[in-house]
Design a protein around this motif. Structure first.
Motif, PDB file in Angstrom:
ATOM      1  N   HIS A 102       0.831  -1.205   0.000  1.00 45.47           N
ATOM      2  CA  HIS A 102       0.000   0.000   0.000  1.00 45.47           C
ATOM      3  C   HIS A 102       0.866   1.255   0.000  1.00 45.47           C
ATOM      4  O   HIS A 102       0.647   2.192  -0.793  1.00 45.47           O
ATOM      5  N   ARG A 103       1.871   1.292   0.862  1.00 49.57           N
ATOM      6  CA  ARG A 103       2.754   2.450   0.928  1.00 49.57           C
ATOM      7  C   ARG A 103       3.520   2.633  -0.377  1.00 49.57           C
ATOM      8  O   ARG A 103       3.762   3.762  -0.819  1.00 49.57           O
ATOM      9  N   PHE A 104       3.910   1.530  -0.987  1.00 44.60           N
ATOM     10  CA  PHE A 104       4.592   1.597  -2.280  1.00 44.60           C
ATOM     11  C   PHE A 104       3.686   2.219  -3.337  1.00 44.60           C
ATOM     12  O   PHE A 104       4.112   3.092  -4.106  1.00 44.60           O
ATOM     13  N   LEU A 105       2.435   1.790  -3.401  1.00 44.83           N
ATOM     14  CA  LEU A 105       1.511   2.305  -4.416  1.00 44.83           C
ATOM     15  C   LEU A 105       1.224   3.788  -4.234  1.00 44.83           C
ATOM     16  O   LEU A 105       1.012   4.518  -5.210  1.00 44.83           O
ATOM     17  N   LEU A 106       1.213   4.247  -2.988  1.00 45.67           N
ATOM     18  CA  LEU A 106       0.920   5.662  -2.753  1.00 45.67           C
ATOM     19  C   LEU A 106       1.940   6.580  -3.393  1.00 45.67           C
ATOM     20  O   LEU A 106       1.620   7.726  -3.753  1.00 45.67           O
ATOM     21  N   THR A 107       3.171   6.130  -3.562  1.00 46.49           N
ATOM     22  CA  THR A 107       4.216   6.964  -4.154  1.00 46.49           C
ATOM     23  C   THR A 107       4.697   6.433  -5.501  1.00 46.49           C
ATOM     24  O   THR A 107       5.640   6.957  -6.071  1.00 46.49           O
ATOM     25  N   SER A 108       4.057   5.388  -5.984  1.00 42.73           N
ATOM     26  CA  SER A 108       4.478   4.773  -7.241  1.00 42.73           C
ATOM     27  C   SER A 108       3.997   5.595  -8.437  1.00 42.73           C
ATOM     28  O   SER A 108       2.921   6.204  -8.403  1.00 42.73           O
ATOM     29  N   PRO A 109       4.764   5.607  -9.527  1.00 48.16           N
ATOM     30  CA  PRO A 109       4.309   6.301 -10.738  1.00 48.16           C
ATOM     31  C   PRO A 109       3.070   5.670 -11.370  1.00 48.16           C
ATOM     32  O   PRO A 109       2.439   6.300 -12.226  1.00 48.16           O
ATOM     33  N   VAL A 110       2.685   4.477 -10.972  1.00 48.72           N
ATOM     34  CA  VAL A 110       1.466   3.891 -11.538  1.00 48.72           C
ATOM     35  C   VAL A 110       0.221   4.503 -10.907  1.00 48.72           C
ATOM     36  O   VAL A 110      -0.880   4.357 -11.448  1.00 48.72           O
ATOM     37  N   ARG A 111       0.396   5.193  -9.788  1.00 49.61           N
ATOM     38  CA  ARG A 111      -0.780   5.746  -9.119  1.00 49.61           C
ATOM     39  C   ARG A 111      -1.368   6.897  -9.927  1.00 49.61           C
ATOM     40  O   ARG A 111      -0.650   7.753 -10.435  1.00 49.61           O
ATOM     41  N   THR A 112      -2.670   6.894 -10.037  1.00 47.57           N
ATOM     42  CA  THR A 112      -3.376   8.006 -10.670  1.00 47.57           C
ATOM     43  C   THR A 112      -4.430   8.537  -9.709  1.00 47.57           C
ATOM     44  O   THR A 112      -5.055   7.774  -8.968  1.00 47.57           O
ATOM     45  N   LEU A 113      -4.603   9.846  -9.708  1.00 48.10           N
ATOM     46  CA  LEU A 113      -5.653  10.477  -8.900  1.00 48.10           C
ATOM     47  C   LEU A 113      -6.943  10.636  -9.680  1.00 48.10           C
ATOM     48  O   LEU A 113      -7.945  11.103  -9.131  1.00 48.10           O
ATOM     49  N   ASP A 114      -6.917  10.255 -10.943  1.00 45.56           N
ATOM     50  CA  ASP A 114      -8.093  10.333 -11.801  1.00 45.56           C
ATOM     51  C   ASP A 114      -8.676   8.933 -11.966  1.00 45.56           C
ATOM     52  O   ASP A 114      -8.107   8.103 -12.694  1.00 45.56           O
ATOM     53  N   PRO A 115      -9.766   8.624 -11.311  1.00 44.52           N
ATOM     54  CA  PRO A 115     -10.312   7.260 -11.398  1.00 44.52           C
ATOM     55  C   PRO A 115     -10.706   6.852 -12.809  1.00 44.52           C
ATOM     56  O   PRO A 115     -10.701   5.668 -13.134  1.00 44.52           O
ATOM     57  N   ASP A 116     -11.030   7.839 -13.664  1.00 46.62           N
ATOM     58  CA  ASP A 116     -11.393   7.496 -15.038  1.00 46.62           C
ATOM     59  C   ASP A 116     -10.187   7.046 -15.851  1.00 46.62           C
ATOM     60  O   ASP A 116     -10.337   6.499 -16.950  1.00 46.62           O
ATOM     61  N   ASP A 117      -8.994   7.295 -15.311  1.00 48.40           N
ATOM     62  CA  ASP A 117      -7.759   6.900 -15.988  1.00 48.40           C
ATOM     63  C   ASP A 117      -7.240   5.562 -15.465  1.00 48.40           C
ATOM     64  O   ASP A 117      -6.230   5.044 -15.958  1.00 48.40           O
ATOM     65  N   ALA A 118      -7.929   4.994 -14.475  1.00 48.28           N
ATOM     66  CA  ALA A 118      -7.404   3.820 -13.764  1.00 48.28           C
ATOM     67  C   ALA A 118      -7.734   2.516 -14.474  1.00 48.28           C
ATOM     68  O   ALA A 118      -8.844   2.324 -14.986  1.00 48.28           O
ATOM     69  N   ASP A 119      -6.764   1.623 -14.475  1.00 42.20           N
ATOM     70  CA  ASP A 119      -6.990   0.237 -14.894  1.00 42.20           C
ATOM     71  C   ASP A 119      -7.509  -0.589 -13.726  1.00 42.20           C
ATOM     72  O   ASP A 119      -8.292  -1.516 -13.914  1.00 42.20           O
ATOM     73  N   PHE A 120      -7.021  -0.250 -12.511  1.00 41.96           N
ATOM     74  CA  PHE A 120      -7.402  -0.992 -11.321  1.00 41.96           C
ATOM     75  C   PHE A 120      -7.673  -0.030 -10.165  1.00 41.96           C
ATOM     76  O   PHE A 120      -7.163   1.098 -10.138  1.00 41.96           O
ATOM     77  N   PHE A 121      -8.451  -0.526  -9.203  1.00 39.22           N
ATOM     78  CA  PHE A 121      -8.773   0.230  -7.992  1.00 39.22           C
ATOM     79  C   PHE A 121      -8.296  -0.586  -6.794  1.00 39.22           C
ATOM     80  O   PHE A 121      -8.774  -1.706  -6.563  1.00 39.22           O
ATOM     81  N   TYR A 122      -7.341  -0.021  -6.062  1.00 38.96           N
ATOM     82  CA  TYR A 122      -6.737  -0.733  -4.934  1.00 38.96           C
ATOM     83  C   TYR A 122      -7.475  -0.399  -3.644  1.00 38.96           C
ATOM     84  O   TYR A 122      -7.696   0.770  -3.319  1.00 38.96           O
ATOM     85  N   VAL A 123      -7.838  -1.438  -2.895  1.00 44.74           N
ATOM     86  CA  VAL A 123      -8.618  -1.290  -1.665  1.00 44.74           C
ATOM     87  C   VAL A 123      -7.683  -1.499  -0.469  1.00 44.74           C
ATOM     88  O   VAL A 123      -7.317  -2.635  -0.144  1.00 44.74           O
ATOM     89  N   PRO A 124      -7.270  -0.425   0.228  1.00 49.83           N
ATOM     90  CA  PRO A 124      -6.293  -0.554   1.318  1.00 49.83           C
ATOM     91  C   PRO A 124      -6.936  -0.827   2.677  1.00 49.83           C
ATOM     92  O   PRO A 124      -6.926   0.003   3.583  1.00 49.83           O
ATOM     93  N   ILE A 125      -7.495  -2.021   2.822  1.00 52.55           N
ATOM     94  CA  ILE A 125      -8.037  -2.459   4.103  1.00 52.55           C
ATOM     95  C   ILE A 125      -7.098  -3.527   4.642  1.00 52.55           C
ATOM     96  O   ILE A 125      -6.937  -4.585   4.030  1.00 52.55           O
ATOM     97  N   TYR A 126      -6.486  -3.263   5.795  1.00 58.70           N
ATOM     98  CA  TYR A 126      -5.497  -4.170   6.364  1.00 58.70           C
ATOM     99  C   TYR A 126      -6.206  -5.238   7.200  1.00 58.70           C
ATOM    100  O   TYR A 126      -6.297  -5.154   8.428  1.00 58.70           O
ATOM    101  N   THR A 127      -6.670  -6.281   6.554  1.00 58.92           N
ATOM    102  CA  THR A 127      -7.408  -7.307   7.283  1.00 58.92           C
ATOM    103  C   THR A 127      -6.502  -8.130   8.198  1.00 58.92           C
ATOM    104  O   THR A 127      -6.898  -8.514   9.307  1.00 58.92           O
ATOM    105  N   THR A 128      -5.296  -8.424   7.753  1.00 60.08           N
ATOM    106  CA  THR A 128      -4.400  -9.207   8.598  1.00 60.08           C
ATOM    107  C   THR A 128      -3.970  -8.414   9.821  1.00 60.08           C
ATOM    108  O   THR A 128      -3.889  -8.948  10.930  1.00 60.08           O
ATOM    109  N   CYS A 129      -3.701  -7.138   9.635  1.00 63.92           N
ATOM    110  CA  CYS A 129      -3.340  -6.287  10.764  1.00 63.92           C
ATOM    111  C   CYS A 129      -4.503  -6.197  11.744  1.00 63.92           C
ATOM    112  O   CYS A 129      -4.307  -6.209  12.962  1.00 63.92           O
TER     113      CYS A 129
END
Length: 573
Positions: free
Chosen positions: A150-177
């Motif tokens: 999750h932390r990697f994706l937040l600063t990764s160049p693959v991240r987009t702030l435009d949902p219409d530009d997204a291929d995928f939507f990442y859900v950051p719910i820490y179930t194991t934690c």
């Protein structure tokens, strides 16, 4: 950087210099290549960040233009020159996924901005009130990939702030934690927590219903996998990033989901960046602490003590040398479906080679294996064969018990308790590392083995190993069917030195795909796997009619919300 180096042990200082000089990790604006918030990470993770963020680190990486990354994997030290991949080596191909221009043109990910109660607040809780388990910190355990990714994706160049530009939507719910910080293990409460986060997403955004959830990505790093979601079938169209790639489990779909390597940056340094011992792990990591004041090792417990405590018919479920609440000691395994066309080296063990691998083995025929002190090493708990989990599954299928009872006395065998004080050095000093099942098929042991330069011996037929489309596990792994464990020793001793040397060389070419630290490509492997699935999730519905007054917002949120349900009983056993 001198102040940072002065605080490190000699072997850590040498590894810092080796990593900085050889990996030439891209650094942007003083942030580490992995990026993200390093709050709460132990001494090891802080050390990685200090190396990448230091001024000297920037100077070292300045010899490589920004955006360029290490390319071909497989040099003598495991870290290659920054050359362009030719596409022939799946692991080398991952190097391209560190290039910002390359990744932006191939993958865009929208990360949902959920309240911290679903992610980072749980991590802080694990530091403030550590649960009474062996590895209590959510960002410094072998389940912590859900945090680091999750932390990697937040600063990764693959991240987009435009949902219409997204291929995928990442859900950051820490179930194991959540599971770790709400002991005893309770999947009902964990599922309710996940449902609360997903319902917020479904109510506030149109994207889940637009695609039927096909383009949504979830991370479940504990052995129960997607069952952390409670009613996981409601989100089954999405992609599950899991550690437990158990083919016989309903919640795992091999062609859709991705098996992640465990994030072991908090435990060890890969032997390939420690030239001083030619393949030794840091004794400073094997014992003591990692900066959070909690021990990383329990008192050394050898096989004689294990036999006394866990001999035939012995009861109880606590680990050797420790009490408190049970934490799963899952153990990784492969599947027999990967064994088609394999050649048997001896009854019970299968070493599979393709034509390319055979040619490589022939070329290395004159090679001499890296010298090792131990023939085979295993460190882990051994419960009574009578102990089963809530599904009625016998613990380890009886494999661990058999090995302890019948093989422990054999020459060169080193069998210890759970993470003894010599565990890491034992791995690095062993020719073979045993990786049997535990409560679940998966385990971090195969990854531990590769990073330690130890050939993994995986005892199972129902497991997909991490990033198996990128990592050629067949080139260096010995697979053993549980029913054939009696022939284990004969099978391993029948493997010729030339093949052992070839397997060691293959691990040296592949380790970066399993490593999350500097010079590693584990995160890039996840990006590549997601990009490969783009064509399967593109179907999206676009509705033209607007909402009817007084009947909601037209998104169908109410009908799509997840109801908290108890998927399985609340304990791992």
């Amino acid at each position: 950087m001198g102040g940072v180096l002065a605080a490190l042990s000699p072997i850590q200082r040498e590894a810092v210099v080796t990593i900085a000089a050889q990996s030439l990790a891209a650094v942007d604006g003083g942030s580490s290549r992995n990026g993200g918030d390093s709050r709460g990470i132990g001494q090891m993770a802080s050390w990685w960040g200090s190396v990448a963020a230091s001024a000297d680190g920037r100077a070292l990486s300045a010899t490589t233009p920004r955006g360029n990354v290490p390319g071909t994997v497989g040099s003598a030290g495991g870290l290659a020159s920054p050359v362009e991949s030719d596409g022939g080596d799946p692991v080398a191909e991952l190097a391209r996924w560190s290039d910002s221009t390359y990744v932006r043109s191939r993958l865009r990910v929208y990360v949902y901005d959920l309240p911290e109660e679903f992610n980072e607040a749980l991590v802080r809780r694990s530091h403030e009130v550590p649960p009474r388990i062996r590895d209590p910190l959510c960002d410094a355990s072998f389940y912590s990939a859900e945090v680091s990714l999750h932390r990697f994706l937040l600063t990764s160049p693959v991240r987009t702030l435009d949902p219409d530009d997204a291929d995928f939507f990442y859900v950051p719910i820490y179930t194991t934690c959540f599971l770790m910080t709400h002991l005893p293990n309770n999947l009902t409460a964990t599922g309710a927590h996940f449902a609360a986060g997903m319902n917020r997403i479904i109510r506030e955004y149109p994207f889940f219903n637009r695609s039927g959830g096909r383009d949504h990505v979830y991370t479940f790093t504990q052995g129960f996998g997607g069952r952390h979601a409670g009613d996981w079938r409601r989100i089954r169209n999405g992609i599950f990033l899991v550690h437990n790639g158990e083919w016989t489990a309903d919640e795992f779909t091999s062609h859709k989901d991705v098996v992640l390597p465990a994030d072991l940056t908090h435990y060890l340094l890969p032997v390939y960046v420690q030239p001083s011992r030619g393949g030794a792990t840091s004794a400073g990591v094997a014992g003591g602490t990692l900066g959070h004041g909690l021990p990383t090792a329990v008192a050394a417990t050898d096989v004689d003590e294990q036999k006394e405590d866990f001999g035939a018919g012995a009861g109880g479920g606590k680990r050797v040398g420790e009490g408190g609440t049970h934490q799963s000691d899952d153990t990784g395994t492969p599947s027999s479906e990967h064994k088609v066309g394999g050649s048997s080296t001896s009854e019970g063990a299968v070493s599979r080679t393709t034509a390319t691998e055979a040619a490589a083995a022939a070329a290395a025929a004159a090679a001499v294996p890296v010298p090792k002190t131990h023939f085979l090493v295993f460190g882990g708990q051994v419960l009574s064969a009578n102990v089963s989990d809530e599904r009625g599954s016998n613990y380890s299928g009886g494999v661990r018990q058999y090995v302890m009872e019948h093989l422990a006395h054999l020459p060169g065998y080193r069998l210890t308790g759970v993470r003894s004080r010599t565990y890491l050095t034992d791995l690095a000093d062993a020719r073979f590392c045993l990786c049997p099942e535990g409560w679940h098929p998966w385990s971090p042991r195969p990854v531990y083995a590769v990073l330690s330069g130890c050939i993994p011996v995986v005892v199972s037929e129902r497991q997909e190993l991490p990033l198996s489309t990128r990592v050629n596990w067949d080139a260096f792994t010995v697979w053993v069917r549980p029913a054939h464990v009696a022939g284990l020793d004969a099978a391993l001793r029948a493997i010729p030195d030339a093949e052992v040397a070839a397997k060691q060389a293959a691990m040296r070419s592949a380790w970066r795909a399993l490593w999350y630290g500097p010079g590693g490509l584990a995160q890039q492997g996840v990006l590549a796997e997601l990009a490969a699935r783009k064509g399967h999730v593109r179907y999206r519905r676009e509705f033209v009619a607007g909402p009817v007054e007084g009947q909601g917002d037209g998104r169908g949120a109410a009908s799509a919300e997840l109801a908290p349900q108890a998927a399985v009983p609340p304990s791992e056993g």
